[in-house]
Design a protein around this motif. Sequence first.
Motif, PDB file in Angstrom:
ATOM      1  N   LYS A  96       0.848  -1.212   0.000  1.00  0.00           N
ATOM      2  CA  LYS A  96       0.000   0.000   0.000  1.00  0.00           C
ATOM      3  C   LYS A  96       0.877   1.254   0.000  1.00  0.00           C
ATOM      4  O   LYS A  96       0.628   2.229  -0.706  1.00  0.00           O
ATOM      5  N   LEU A  97       1.920   1.190   0.853  1.00  0.00           N
ATOM      6  CA  LEU A  97       2.847   2.322   0.946  1.00  0.00           C
ATOM      7  C   LEU A  97       3.525   2.571  -0.408  1.00  0.00           C
ATOM      8  O   LEU A  97       3.620   3.703  -0.890  1.00  0.00           O
ATOM      9  N   HIS A  98       3.974   1.485  -1.001  1.00  0.00           N
ATOM     10  CA  HIS A  98       4.661   1.567  -2.294  1.00  0.00           C
ATOM     11  C   HIS A  98       3.745   2.215  -3.344  1.00  0.00           C
ATOM     12  O   HIS A  98       4.152   3.135  -4.053  1.00  0.00           O
ATOM     13  N   ASN A  99       2.520   1.737  -3.418  1.00  0.00           N
ATOM     14  CA  ASN A  99       1.599   2.287  -4.421  1.00  0.00           C
ATOM     15  C   ASN A  99       1.311   3.765  -4.172  1.00  0.00           C
ATOM     16  O   ASN A  99       1.191   4.555  -5.112  1.00  0.00           O
ATOM     17  N   ALA A 100       1.212   4.138  -2.891  1.00  0.00           N
ATOM     18  CA  ALA A 100       0.916   5.539  -2.581  1.00  0.00           C
ATOM     19  C   ALA A 100       2.091   6.437  -2.958  1.00  0.00           C
ATOM     20  O   ALA A 100       1.909   7.512  -3.527  1.00  0.00           O
ATOM     21  N   PHE A 101       3.305   5.986  -2.663  1.00  0.00           N
ATOM     22  CA  PHE A 101       4.474   6.804  -3.013  1.00  0.00           C
ATOM     23  C   PHE A 101       4.653   6.888  -4.531  1.00  0.00           C
ATOM     24  O   PHE A 101       5.166   7.868  -5.052  1.00  0.00           O
ATOM     25  N   ALA A 102       4.226   5.842  -5.213  1.00  0.00           N
ATOM     26  CA  ALA A 102       4.348   5.855  -6.674  1.00  0.00           C
ATOM     27  C   ALA A 102       3.218   6.676  -7.301  1.00  0.00           C
ATOM     28  O   ALA A 102       3.305   7.071  -8.460  1.00  0.00           O
ATOM     29  N   GLY A 103       2.163   6.935  -6.533  1.00  0.00           N
ATOM     30  CA  GLY A 103       1.018   7.669  -7.083  1.00  0.00           C
ATOM     31  C   GLY A 103       0.967   9.088  -6.563  1.00  0.00           C
ATOM     32  O   GLY A 103       1.591   9.995  -7.105  1.00  0.00           O
ATOM     33  N   LEU A 104       0.271   9.269  -5.456  1.00  0.00           N
ATOM     34  CA  LEU A 104       0.063  10.608  -4.915  1.00  0.00           C
ATOM     35  C   LEU A 104       1.319  11.209  -4.291  1.00  0.00           C
ATOM     36  O   LEU A 104       1.470  12.421  -4.205  1.00  0.00           O
ATOM     37  N   GLU A 162      13.986   1.552   5.280  1.00  0.00           N
ATOM     38  CA  GLU A 162      14.294   0.123   5.130  1.00  0.00           C
ATOM     39  C   GLU A 162      13.179  -0.582   4.339  1.00  0.00           C
ATOM     40  O   GLU A 162      13.441  -1.363   3.432  1.00  0.00           O
ATOM     41  N   LEU A 163      11.937  -0.241   4.689  1.00  0.00           N
ATOM     42  CA  LEU A 163      10.811  -0.883   3.999  1.00  0.00           C
ATOM     43  C   LEU A 163      10.730  -0.431   2.536  1.00  0.00           C
ATOM     44  O   LEU A 163      10.412  -1.211   1.642  1.00  0.00           O
ATOM     45  N   ILE A 164      11.028   0.837   2.321  1.00  0.00           N
ATOM     46  CA  ILE A 164      10.998   1.370   0.951  1.00  0.00           C
ATOM     47  C   ILE A 164      11.979   0.603   0.071  1.00  0.00           C
ATOM     48  O   ILE A 164      11.674   0.239  -1.067  1.00  0.00           O
ATOM     49  N   ALA A 165      13.186   0.342   0.634  1.00  0.00           N
ATOM     50  CA  ALA A 165      14.189  -0.396  -0.136  1.00  0.00           C
ATOM     51  C   ALA A 165      13.619  -1.760  -0.529  1.00  0.00           C
ATOM     52  O   ALA A 165      13.728  -2.195  -1.688  1.00  0.00           O
ATOM     53  N   LYS A 166      12.985  -2.410   0.431  1.00  0.00           N
ATOM     54  CA  LYS A 166      12.403  -3.728   0.131  1.00  0.00           C
ATOM     55  C   LYS A 166      11.335  -3.609  -0.953  1.00  0.00           C
ATOM     56  O   LYS A 166      11.270  -4.404  -1.882  1.00  0.00           O
ATOM     57  N   CYS A 167      10.478  -2.594  -0.803  1.00  0.00           N
ATOM     58  CA  CYS A 167       9.415  -2.396  -1.805  1.00  0.00           C
ATOM     59  C   CYS A 167       9.998  -2.181  -3.197  1.00  0.00           C
ATOM     60  O   CYS A 167       9.441  -2.615  -4.198  1.00  0.00           O
ATOM     61  N   LEU A 168      11.104  -1.451  -3.227  1.00  0.00           N
ATOM     62  CA  LEU A 168      11.707  -1.144  -4.532  1.00  0.00           C
ATOM     63  C   LEU A 168      12.518  -2.330  -5.061  1.00  0.00           C
ATOM     64  O   LEU A 168      12.998  -2.299  -6.195  1.00  0.00           O
ATOM     65  N   GLY A 169      12.686  -3.331  -4.205  1.00  0.00           N
ATOM     66  CA  GLY A 169      13.408  -4.544  -4.642  1.00  0.00           C
ATOM     67  C   GLY A 169      14.914  -4.375  -4.638  1.00  0.00           C
ATOM     68  O   GLY A 169      15.614  -4.978  -5.445  1.00  0.00           O
TER      69      GLY A 169
END
Length: 603
Positions: free
Chosen positions: A78-86, A192-199
Motif C-alpha cells: 500500500k505504501l509503495h503504491n501511494a508513493f508511486a502515485g500521490l 528500510e521498507l521502501i528499499a524492500k518495496c523497490l526490490g
Amino acid sequence: MAGEVSFSNMGTSIPVDNVQALAASIYDQGSTSVPPRYLRPEAKTTDPIASDGEKIEPPVIDFARLIDCRTSQEESAKLHNAFAGLGFVQLINHGVPDEVIEKLKADIIDFFNLPLEEKKAVAQLPNDLQGYGQAFVVSEDQKLDWGDMLFLMTRPLHIRNMRFWPTRPPTFRDTLSSYSVELKRVAATLFELIAKCLGIAPEELLDIFEDLPQGARFNYYPPSPKADEVLGLSPHSDATPGLTLLLQVNDVPGLQIKHQGKWFLVDPLPGAFLVNVGDMLEILSNGEYKSIEHRAIVNTRRERLSVAAFHFPKEDAVIGPLPGLVKEGKAKYKSENYRALMKAFYGSKLDGKSLVERLKLKLISSCKLTVISNTMAGEPSFQNMGTSIPVANVQALAASIADSSSIPPRYIRPEAKTDLVARADEGELPVIDFGRLLDPGFSQQESAKLHDACVEWGFFHLINHQVPEEVVEKMKADIADFFKLPLEERKKVAQLPNNIEGYGQAFVVSDEQKLDWADIIFLLTRPLHLRNMRFWPSQPLSFRLIFICFIPRLIKPEKKNRLLSCSFMHGTELTQGHALLLLYGDEESSRHFDGAHGQKTGG
Ligand SMILES: O=C(O)CCC(=O)C(=O)O
Ligand SMILES: [Fe+2]
C-alpha cells in the motif's frame, strides 16, 4: 556563501518583515489590506483549485502493520503504491508517544507567542538558513509568503547549532530532542521498507541516508485579512530531503497538494503524520516514487502551525538513480554530488529566482519526463515522443476574435506580467562572431566569450555565421508563405497521435494546461533516415527543396556533411506565431530524398 556548502551553511536569505507582527498591526488598525508584496494573483489563476466536493485523502498507512511480520508485506505494498502515485500518505500508529507530540506542539506555540524581541534571539543570520525568520528570499522584488518559520538542523548531534535553538520556553530543547529521536526511528524503518518495496538491498538506500541527517521546520502562518490572495508557503516540492514527516500542530487546515493539475486541500487525520517523498528519493528511485508539489494557504481568523521534519541524504552522498533500479540502462536522472545539489538549491548564485522556483523547475522537468513516457506507446524515439492533446489553431482563432476581451481564458497568463521584465539598459545578450571563432588569431578570445555567454545567459546572438543570406531569406519567405496558406492546406501536415512532428501546437498534456498563443511546425531533419516526409509541407513548392537541392550548391565543398546551423524561430505577434527547426541538407540528403520518394531533385 563563504566556503563549502553544508547543512549549516546553505546560503543567505534577505531579511524581510516579520509576518506575525505585520498581521497583528494590520488587525490592530482595523485594516483589511496587506502590502502588495504578499499579494499573489497567480495563486488563484494559474492552477485551478479543486472544489469543496472534490476531496483528496492521502492513503492511510498503518505503521504497526508495516512492522508486524504477518501484515508487513500487504501494508508495504500500500505504501509503495501511494508513493508511486500521490506521493503523500497519512501514517497512523507510528508509535511516537502522544506526550512527545503534545509537548512539541505546546512548546512551539509558546515560542511563537513570545514577544518579537525574544524570538529574535534566535533570528536567522547571514550564511545560515537556520534560525527564526522567513522562507528563502533572494531578491528585493520577490513576492513573499505569509508566514514565519524556525528552521533547525536536529541530527546528527554534532551538526546542531545551539545558537539557534530557543531557550524559551525552557523545555523547548529537550522536547525537540525527544521528538527528533522518535522521528528518526520512524524514518529509518520507512527507508528500510521502501528499499524492500523497490526490490533493492536495504543497505543500498540506508547508506545514502547514513546517520539520518534531519532538520525541523516550524511554520507559523498568521491569519490574513486577504487570506485567499496570499500564500502561506509558495508551491514547492521538498527538494533536498528524501522523506518529510509533517505534523499539523492545530486543527486549521491549509496544506494543499497538487494532483492532476489542481490544488487539493488535505485535511489530515488527527494524530497522523503526513509523509511525503522528497526530490532526493524521487531521483534515487529513478522516478518510481513521486515528489509532489504542495503549498500552504492561510485562514482569515486563525493562525496555522505545522512542523516538517526533513530526512536528508548524508552530505557526501552521490544522488542518482540507484543501480538496482536502472533497468536496461535507462536512468531518468543524472547523478550528482549531494553537496553540489544543495549548492544549486541554496547557493549564492540564485540570481533572482527564488528557491522554490528553482525546485519547481526540477520537478517540472521530471514531470514532463513522466508524462511523455506515460503517454508513449512502446519505446520512445525521436519519432515517437508522446501525444499532445489537440487544441484550437491559434492563427484561425486570432483571425476570428474581435477584441482582446474575447480571448479564451486558457490563453490568459497573469504570470506573464508578474515576472519582472528587464529594462533595455539592464544588460544585452552577448554577441558571438562565428568568423572569429574559426579564425586561429581570435578563436581563443571568442571561444572564451562563447563560454561565458553559455554560463551566464544560456543564449547569444551569432553573427558572421556564413549561412548565405539567400538561404536564410528563402527560408523566411517559404515559411511565411506556408503560414499564409488556407488552414485546410496547412492541416495536410498536421500533427498525428504519438508523434510531435507536423503542424499544430506545443506539447499539451492536460485539459487544464494554459496554452501558448502560437502555432508551430516541427520537423525532424537529420539524420536523413529519421525524416518523415509525411509532415514536410509540399507547398510552397520550394519548401522541401531548400533542404534538398538548393543548399548543397551553396555550401563550400569542405563544409559538406557538416552541420552548420540550427535555428528556432518563434513568432510572438498576437496574430501569428510559428516555429521551425531548420538544419542544413547536403548531397546525401538529395540522394535519400530521391531514392525514397522518386522525385527529381535536380542539381
Ligand atoms: O504547512 C504545511 O502544511 C506545509 C509545510 C511544508 O510543506 C514544508 O515546510 O516544506
Ligand atoms: Fe514542503
